[in-house]
Design a protein around this motif. Structure first.
Motif, short mmCIF file in Angstrom:
data_model
loop_
_atom_site.label_atom_id
_atom_site.label_comp_id
_atom_site.label_asym_id
_atom_site.label_seq_id
_atom_site.Cartn_x
_atom_site.Cartn_y
_atom_site.Cartn_z
N GLY A 8 0.82 -1.21 0.00
CA GLY A 8 0.00 0.00 0.00
C GLY A 8 0.85 1.25 0.00
N GLY A 9 2.17 1.09 -0.02
CA GLY A 9 3.08 2.22 -0.06
C GLY A 9 4.44 1.94 0.53
N SER A 46 -4.82 3.52 -5.06
CA SER A 46 -5.00 4.37 -3.89
C SER A 46 -3.70 4.64 -3.15
N ALA A 47 -2.64 3.97 -3.51
CA ALA A 47 -1.35 4.19 -2.85
C ALA A 47 -0.91 5.64 -3.07
N PRO A 48 -0.21 6.22 -2.10
CA PRO A 48 0.25 7.61 -2.25
C PRO A 48 1.10 7.79 -3.51
N GLU A 49 0.86 8.88 -4.24
CA GLU A 49 1.66 9.16 -5.44
C GLU A 49 3.14 9.24 -5.10
N SER A 57 -4.02 3.59 3.29
CA SER A 57 -3.64 2.47 2.43
C SER A 57 -2.52 1.64 3.04
N THR A 58 -1.66 2.26 3.84
CA THR A 58 -0.53 1.53 4.41
C THR A 58 -0.94 0.57 5.52
N LEU A 59 -2.20 0.65 5.96
CA LEU A 59 -2.72 -0.33 6.93
C LEU A 59 -3.73 -1.28 6.29
#
Length: 320
Positions: free
Chosen positions: A76-77, A101-104, A226-228
């Motif tokens: 997720g990132g 949805s992962a951070p750009e 997203s990272t969780l």
């Protein structure tokens, strides 16, 4: 189960590649929460999160054949960033699969590190694609379902145990559970009287739902964090949490974002919502434990763009 000997062995192997991040008392958070607070600043880790530890340990453990095949990860990132950067440093070819949805910023960093980044519609399809790429011959570096990775994440807890003052309760964020499994294993060995609390966000509740069901189950993902956002815990991480973790708390996305703003204002650190969610949970812990509470916070990562945080803060009415 991961033991302290496993964690200590990994710590020696990865020491030259990762940062021993600061463990500091925080006067600002102590005043905010009304109890002494110590923060483990893993957001100052190489690649901006604890994920560099697990990625490095796994890459160093691979055979020459597995290294030559190239490695692949779903993320997720932060795991993608960690794998891409550490694979680049070790001269390995890496592929990273992330949901859109992962951070750009995560996509940009992984690409700049030399990884091939593939985007999918959501996390479920990202895990599916990684399974296909593994079947095609790439070597999987799983973000949490791997004893080597869990032991490496446990080095965070090992350092916390060695560097912190008195603690009664330590809070750790949960995605798939690799970090809390390793940290809890380390603390059980080094500080057996300390309670470990897990923290999830609503819509990313893989571990709390696993605990309710008696084992890992698929979950519906809707959190902005997203990272969780793991689609399920693993049996490995579930077993550790079920045995070693006091309780898993769940907080709303809004409170996780407010936690980011509070960390910036009161602790003077820039965190991501996966770390920000610890603050609302810590308030609950302090209320329940009372005056004896001595809180430890594992601030797991800081890979959040200013624009994303401001956008979420505006969405949740936190800028008024």
């Amino acid at each position: 189960m991961i033991g302290i000997a496993d964690i200590e062995a990994v710590a020696d192997r990865i020491a030259e590649y990762v940062v021993r991040t600061p463990t500091v008392s925080s006067p600002g958070l102590t005043a905010l929460l009304g109890a002494p607070v110590t923060a483990k600043l893993e957001l100052l880790q190489r690649t901006g999160s604890f994920k560099a530890r697990g990625a490095t340990a796994k890459l160093l453990s691979l055979s020459e054949a597995d290294r030559a095949a190239g490695v692949v990860a779903v993320s997720g990132g932060n795991h993608g960033i960690g794998l891409a950067v550490m694979a680049g440093a070790l001269g390995l070819k890496a592929t990273v699969v992330m949901p859109r949805s992962a951070p750009e910023r995560a996509v940009a960093i992984a690409t700049a590190a030399g990884a091939s980044v593939q985007l999918t519609e959501d996390m479920e399809s990202a895990f599916k694609l990684v399974t296909e790429l593994e079947a095609d011959g790439l070597t999987l570096v799983h973000p949490f379902d791997d004893p080597v990775v869990v032991a490496a994440q446990g080095t965070v807890g090992l350092e916390l145990a060695e560097d912190a003052g008195e603690l009664t309760d330590v809070l750790v964020s949960i995605g798939g559970g690799g970090l809390i499994a390793g940290v809890a294993a380390a603390l059980r060995a080094r500080r057996p009287g300390v309670r470990v609390w897990g923290v999830e966000t609503e819509g990313a509740q893989a571990m709390s739902e696993a605990l309710a069901a008696g084992g890992p189950v698929p979950v519906e993902l809707s959190s902005i964090v997203s990272t969780l956002s793991a689609p399920a815990a693993s049996q490995l991480t579930y077993d550790h949490v079920a045995e070693l973790v006091h309780e898993v708390l769940v907080v709303p996305d809004r409170e996780a974002v407010r936690g980011v703003l509070d960390l910036a204002e009161h602790a003077k650190v820039w965190a991501e919502p996966a770390a920000g969610c610890l603050l609302p949970a810590a308030r609950q812990v302090v209320e329940r434990v009372g005056d004896e509470a001595r809180i430890g916070l594992v601030l797991c990562g800081g890979n959040a763009a200013t624009g994303d945080i401001m956008r979420w803060a505006g969405k949740f009415g936190l800028l008024d």
